[in-house]
Design an enzyme around this catalytic site. Structure first.
Site, PDB file in Angstrom:
ATOM      1  N   THR A  83       0.809  -1.229   0.000  1.00 61.00           N
ATOM      2  CA  THR A  83       0.000   0.000   0.000  1.00 61.00           C
ATOM      3  C   THR A  83       0.840   1.276   0.000  1.00 61.00           C
ATOM      4  O   THR A  83       1.852   1.370   0.685  1.00 61.00           O
ATOM      5  CB  THR A  83      -0.928  -0.004   1.240  1.00 61.00           C
ATOM      6  OG1 THR A  83      -1.724  -1.191   1.180  1.00 61.00           O
ATOM      7  CG2 THR A  83      -1.838   1.209   1.274  1.00 61.00           C
ATOM      8  N   GLU A  84       0.367   2.252  -0.768  1.00 61.15           N
ATOM      9  CA  GLU A  84       1.008   3.574  -0.833  1.00 61.15           C
ATOM     10  C   GLU A  84      -0.101   4.625  -0.785  1.00 61.15           C
ATOM     11  O   GLU A  84      -1.278   4.288  -0.974  1.00 61.15           O
ATOM     12  CB  GLU A  84       1.766   3.723  -2.158  1.00 61.15           C
ATOM     13  CG  GLU A  84       2.889   2.721  -2.312  1.00 61.15           C
ATOM     14  CD  GLU A  84       3.682   2.914  -3.609  1.00 61.15           C
ATOM     15  OE1 GLU A  84       3.415   3.901  -4.344  1.00 61.15           O
ATOM     16  OE2 GLU A  84       4.563   2.081  -3.868  1.00 61.15           O
ATOM     17  N   ILE A 100       1.513  -0.086   6.929  1.00 64.26           N
ATOM     18  CA  ILE A 100       2.203  -1.369   6.887  1.00 64.26           C
ATOM     19  C   ILE A 100       2.194  -2.014   8.279  1.00 64.26           C
ATOM     20  O   ILE A 100       2.728  -1.442   9.247  1.00 64.26           O
ATOM     21  CB  ILE A 100       3.655  -1.191   6.367  1.00 64.26           C
ATOM     22  CG1 ILE A 100       3.641  -0.482   5.004  1.00 64.26           C
ATOM     23  CG2 ILE A 100       4.370  -2.545   6.296  1.00 64.26           C
ATOM     24  CD1 ILE A 100       2.757  -1.113   3.928  1.00 64.26           C
ATOM     25  N   ARG A 121     -27.861 -10.558  33.550  1.00 67.16           N
ATOM     26  CA  ARG A 121     -28.462  -9.243  33.750  1.00 67.16           C
ATOM     27  C   ARG A 121     -29.986  -9.355  33.890  1.00 67.16           C
ATOM     28  O   ARG A 121     -30.661  -9.860  32.977  1.00 67.16           O
ATOM     29  CB  ARG A 121     -28.111  -8.361  32.542  1.00 67.16           C
ATOM     30  CG  ARG A 121     -28.823  -7.048  32.479  1.00 67.16           C
ATOM     31  CD  ARG A 121     -28.215  -6.039  33.404  1.00 67.16           C
ATOM     32  NE  ARG A 121     -28.772  -4.709  33.196  1.00 67.16           N
ATOM     33  CZ  ARG A 121     -28.731  -3.761  34.114  1.00 67.16           C
ATOM     34  NH1 ARG A 121     -28.171  -3.986  35.289  1.00 67.16           N
ATOM     35  NH2 ARG A 121     -29.239  -2.578  33.866  1.00 67.16           N
ATOM     36  N   GLN A 125     -25.076  -3.732  22.100  1.00 70.41           N
ATOM     37  CA  GLN A 125     -26.486  -3.364  22.309  1.00 70.41           C
ATOM     38  C   GLN A 125     -27.080  -4.165  23.480  1.00 70.41           C
ATOM     39  O   GLN A 125     -27.786  -3.620  24.325  1.00 70.41           O
ATOM     40  CB  GLN A 125     -27.278  -3.630  21.010  1.00 70.41           C
ATOM     41  CG  GLN A 125     -28.691  -3.096  21.011  1.00 70.41           C
ATOM     42  CD  GLN A 125     -28.730  -1.564  21.047  1.00 70.41           C
ATOM     43  OE1 GLN A 125     -27.754  -0.900  20.723  1.00 70.41           O
ATOM     44  NE2 GLN A 125     -29.853  -1.024  21.491  1.00 70.41           N
ATOM     45  N   ILE A 126     -26.772  -5.448  23.515  1.00 68.08           N
ATOM     46  CA  ILE A 126     -27.309  -6.301  24.588  1.00 68.08           C
ATOM     47  C   ILE A 126     -26.736  -5.882  25.952  1.00 68.08           C
ATOM     48  O   ILE A 126     -27.426  -5.924  26.970  1.00 68.08           O
ATOM     49  CB  ILE A 126     -27.012  -7.795  24.265  1.00 68.08           C
ATOM     50  CG1 ILE A 126     -27.915  -8.240  23.103  1.00 68.08           C
ATOM     51  CG2 ILE A 126     -27.211  -8.690  25.506  1.00 68.08           C
ATOM     52  CD1 ILE A 126     -27.584  -9.598  22.509  1.00 68.08           C
ATOM     53  N   GLU A 164      -6.611  -5.722   3.927  1.00 69.20           N
ATOM     54  CA  GLU A 164      -6.440  -6.827   2.977  1.00 69.20           C
ATOM     55  C   GLU A 164      -7.547  -6.830   1.913  1.00 69.20           C
ATOM     56  O   GLU A 164      -7.964  -7.867   1.416  1.00 69.20           O
ATOM     57  CB  GLU A 164      -6.284  -8.165   3.695  1.00 69.20           C
ATOM     58  CG  GLU A 164      -5.095  -8.109   4.660  1.00 69.20           C
ATOM     59  CD  GLU A 164      -4.565  -9.422   5.128  1.00 69.20           C
ATOM     60  OE1 GLU A 164      -4.684 -10.416   4.404  1.00 69.20           O
ATOM     61  OE2 GLU A 164      -4.010  -9.443   6.248  1.00 69.20           O
ATOM     62  N   GLU A 194     -15.802  -3.755  -0.516  1.00 71.58           N
ATOM     63  CA  GLU A 194     -16.135  -3.409  -1.905  1.00 71.58           C
ATOM     64  C   GLU A 194     -15.170  -4.106  -2.877  1.00 71.58           C
ATOM     65  O   GLU A 194     -15.587  -4.584  -3.938  1.00 71.58           O
ATOM     66  CB  GLU A 194     -16.093  -1.882  -2.091  1.00 71.58           C
ATOM     67  CG  GLU A 194     -17.195  -1.137  -1.323  1.00 71.58           C
ATOM     68  CD  GLU A 194     -17.041  -1.173   0.206  1.00 71.58           C
ATOM     69  OE1 GLU A 194     -15.901  -1.227   0.712  1.00 71.58           O
ATOM     70  OE2 GLU A 194     -18.081  -1.156   0.899  1.00 71.58           O
TER      71      GLU A 194
HETATM   72  N1  COS Z   1      -3.998 -14.390  -8.266  1.00 70.30           N
HETATM   73  C1  COS Z   1      -3.112 -14.342  -9.303  1.00 70.30           C
HETATM   74  N2  COS Z   1      -3.158 -13.379 -10.239  1.00 70.30           N
HETATM   75  C2  COS Z   1      -4.122 -12.448 -10.149  1.00 70.30           C
HETATM   76  C3  COS Z   1      -5.076 -12.450  -9.106  1.00 70.30           C
HETATM   77  C4  COS Z   1      -4.988 -13.482  -8.150  1.00 70.30           C
HETATM   78  N3  COS Z   1      -5.857 -13.552  -7.136  1.00 70.30           N
HETATM   79  N4  COS Z   1      -5.912 -11.396  -9.265  1.00 70.30           N
HETATM   80  C5  COS Z   1      -5.507 -10.773 -10.378  1.00 70.30           C
HETATM   81  N5  COS Z   1      -4.437 -11.404 -10.909  1.00 70.30           N
HETATM   82  C6  COS Z   1      -3.729 -11.085 -12.159  1.00 70.30           C
HETATM   83  C7  COS Z   1      -4.720 -11.090 -13.308  1.00 70.30           C
HETATM   84  O1  COS Z   1      -4.878 -12.398 -13.834  1.00 70.30           O
HETATM   85  C8  COS Z   1      -4.056 -10.157 -14.288  1.00 70.30           C
HETATM   86  O2  COS Z   1      -3.037 -10.863 -14.974  1.00 70.30           O
HETATM   87  P1  COS Z   1      -2.869 -10.746 -16.595  1.00 70.30           P
HETATM   88  O3  COS Z   1      -2.629  -9.303 -16.872  1.00 70.30           O
HETATM   89  O4  COS Z   1      -1.702 -11.628 -16.875  1.00 70.30           O
HETATM   90  O5  COS Z   1      -4.156 -11.224 -17.180  1.00 70.30           O
HETATM   91  C9  COS Z   1      -3.389  -9.131 -13.399  1.00 70.30           C
HETATM   92  O6  COS Z   1      -3.238  -9.746 -12.126  1.00 70.30           O
HETATM   93  C10 COS Z   1      -4.190  -7.861 -13.264  1.00 70.30           C
HETATM   94  O7  COS Z   1      -5.477  -8.214 -12.792  1.00 70.30           O
HETATM   95  P2  COS Z   1      -6.680  -7.170 -12.774  1.00 70.30           P
HETATM   96  O8  COS Z   1      -6.802  -6.567 -14.154  1.00 70.30           O
HETATM   97  O9  COS Z   1      -7.877  -7.857 -12.215  1.00 70.30           O
HETATM   98  O10 COS Z   1      -6.097  -6.055 -11.800  1.00 70.30           O
HETATM   99  P3  COS Z   1      -6.724  -4.696 -11.295  1.00 70.30           P
HETATM  100  O11 COS Z   1      -5.686  -3.648 -11.364  1.00 70.30           O
HETATM  101  O12 COS Z   1      -8.043  -4.459 -11.980  1.00 70.30           O
HETATM  102  O13 COS Z   1      -6.973  -4.975  -9.731  1.00 70.30           O
HETATM  103  C11 COS Z   1      -8.093  -5.747  -7.754  1.00 70.30           C
HETATM  104  C12 COS Z   1      -7.764  -5.967  -9.254  1.00 70.30           C
HETATM  105  C13 COS Z   1      -9.032  -4.561  -7.560  1.00 70.30           C
HETATM  106  C14 COS Z   1      -8.796  -7.015  -7.337  1.00 70.30           C
HETATM  107  C15 COS Z   1      -6.784  -5.533  -6.971  1.00 70.30           C
HETATM  108  O14 COS Z   1      -6.200  -4.291  -7.253  1.00 70.30           O
HETATM  109  C16 COS Z   1      -6.979  -5.638  -5.483  1.00 70.30           C
HETATM  110  O15 COS Z   1      -7.077  -6.712  -4.917  1.00 70.30           O
HETATM  111  N6  COS Z   1      -7.023  -4.469  -4.785  1.00 70.30           N
HETATM  112  C17 COS Z   1      -7.086  -4.425  -3.365  1.00 70.30           C
HETATM  113  C18 COS Z   1      -5.726  -4.395  -2.791  1.00 70.30           C
HETATM  114  C19 COS Z   1      -5.748  -4.733  -1.336  1.00 70.30           C
HETATM  115  O16 COS Z   1      -6.352  -5.688  -0.902  1.00 70.30           O
HETATM  116  N7  COS Z   1      -5.050  -3.923  -0.560  1.00 70.30           N
HETATM  117  C20 COS Z   1      -5.012  -4.125   0.837  1.00 70.30           C
HETATM  118  C21 COS Z   1      -3.748  -3.687   1.393  1.00 70.30           C
HETATM  119  S1  COS Z   1      -2.487  -4.819   1.318  1.00 70.30           S
HETATM  120  S2  COS Z   1      -2.564  -5.586   3.121  1.00 70.30           S
END
Ligand code: COS
Length: 379
Positions: free
Chosen positions: A124-125, A155, A266, A334-335, A361, A365
């Site tokens: 994350t950034e 982090i 209670r 609430q309880i 994680e 959404e």
């Molecule tokens: N396992 C392996 N590969 C994966 C995957 C998974 N679960 N999910 C996506 N990929 C791969 C895709 O197959 C795709 O590969 P190709 O380009 O070779 O086809 C690539 O990664 C990009 O996938 P996608 O287009 O779905 O990526 P997006 O940028 O649209 O992002 C989400 C998808 C929104 C699901 C992702 O950015 C995400 O999980 N965001 C949340 C991040 C998060 O949880 N942060 C919490 C903080 S870290 S503790």
């Protein structure tokens, strides 16, 4: 669900440890926000911090379902402490075990398993939260070293971890395929941790900012292949989301247990409040939703343990269980009425700790985006 003999023993170990070591400190950890150093030393002795890894490196080869049950058990007493286990096993050392080469695993994974070394996962950034591909941190090869510049926020185990998996852009033109993962030790010149968050809940789990200014690491500290960082992150999160679901189940179970006990103790209007249908119906809803959350969580964990695809199941478990944890914690307060709003009752902490489960994680959404993606791909 019937546990195997081995699962029963391990879950009991986790329960005994949590009751003896975690429960007595949980309120103080929350109050002070201090990282529980002594507790973590004891946690290291249990081997839970590296339990899922092969015996060859010092782990116990614990299967993912049993491991999820350990996380659930510890979470009943303190989610912050369980986060120290799951942040290590799933998010950080997990990718090292899966994508690391033999030399990297010999050097680092053995320390996780044998010495309880703590690791962090730095994705994350400021501009790359839900949009994980928006990583701006860069890594440039200079001779035999990678030079890293950028900053990471929120982090877990910041300042505690001795080793971080850091995602950095190695080729902006390649999108998600231009992100790579690196093993970065702490401390190193140019690597600072200037800020820590003052959080609403899970206050014993340290969360901070990592700053990299021309940090040089050896070339061989690239984890996996060049450009594989996004995929490594997504797979790490698939595993991590199962443990967030397990934490949610543990927290919800505790909140329900506390609510049941309180409602029987209670008395109002001359009878225990549990005798009121309004209260007993709340308990029925809490119990049912919790049972469903547990089934989804164990199903996702069992699929991962069997080496089957589990991204979809992990997202469903995380989304549903974290909402259930918040529902159950809310009803438990609430309880308890006015008492539940005070720090004299554990449900107040559970209510605050529950919120992060819907956020980290991957928010609820984001889980829905992942789930919908799988549903819509179906033929
Ligand atoms: N396992 C392996 N590969 C994966 C995957 C998974 N679960 N999910 C996506 N990929 C791969 C895709 O197959 C795709 O590969 P190709 O380009 O070779 O086809 C690539 O990664 C990009 O996938 P996608 O287009 O779905 O990526 P997006 O940028 O649209 O992002 C989400 C998808 C929104 C699901 C992702 O950015 C995400 O999980 N965001 C949340 C991040 C998060 O949880 N942060 C919490 C903080 S870290 S503790």
């Amino acid at each position: 669900m019937k546990l195997t003999k081995e699962q029963e023993i391990i879950v009991k170990l986790a329960k005994d440890f949590s009751l003896r070591e975690v429960e007595p400190l949980a309120a103080e950890i929350d109050e002070t926000g201090e990282y529980p150093d002594e507790l973590v030393q004891k946690l290291k002795d249990t081997g839970f911090l590296g339990c899922i890894f092969p015996k060859k490196y010092g782990g116990f080869d614990t299967d993912y379902l049993t491991y999820a049950m350990i996380v659930e058990e510890v979470s009943k007493y303190d989610v912050a402490t369980s986060m120290i286990i799951s942040g290590n096993c799933s998010l950080s050392a997990g990718p090292l075990a899966k994508f690391g080469n033999e030399q990297q695993k010999e050097k680092y994974l053995t320390k996780v398993c044998n010495e309880g070394m703590i690791m962090g996962f730095a994705l994350t950034e400021p501009g790359a939260g839900s949009d994980a591909a928006g990583v701006q941190t860069t890594a440039v090869l200079d001779g035999d070293e990678w030079v890293i510049n950028g900053n990471k926020i929120f982090i877990s185990s910041a300042g505690i971890a001795d080793l971080y998996i850091v995602m950095a852009s190695t080729d902006k033109s390649k999108g998600t395929h231009g992100i790579s993962a690196f093993l970065v030790e702490y401390p190193l010149p140019g690597f600072t941790i200037p800020n820590f968050e003052n959080k609403m809940g899970i206050r014993g789990s340290h969360t901070g900012e990592l700053v990299f200014q021309n940090v040089r690491i050896p070339k061989e500290n690239l984890l996996g292949k060049l450009g594989q960082g996004f995929q490594i992150s997504m797979q790490a999160l698939d595993g991590g989301r199962i443990t967030v679901a397990a934490s949610s189940v543990g927290l919800a179970q505790r909140a329900l247990d506390e609510a049941v006990k309180y409602s029987k103790d209670r008395a109002q209007f001359g009878k225990p409040i549990s005798k009121n249908q309004g209260i007993s119906f709340m308990l029925a809803e809490m119990e049912t939703k919790l049972a469903a959350a547990r089934l989804l969580t164990y199903d996702a964990a069992a699929k991962k343990a069997a080496g089957e695809p589990h991204s979809h199941e992990a997202a469903m478990a995380k989304y549903f269980a974290s909402e259930v944890a918040n529902f159950v914690a809310d009803k438990a307060v609430q309880i308890h009425g006015g008492y539940g709003y005070t720090k004299d009752y554990v449900v107040e902490r559970l209510y605050r700790d529950a919120k992060i489960l819907e956020i980290y994680e991957g928010t609820t959404e984001i889980q829905k985006i992942v789930i919908a993606g799988h549903v819509l791909k179906r033929k």
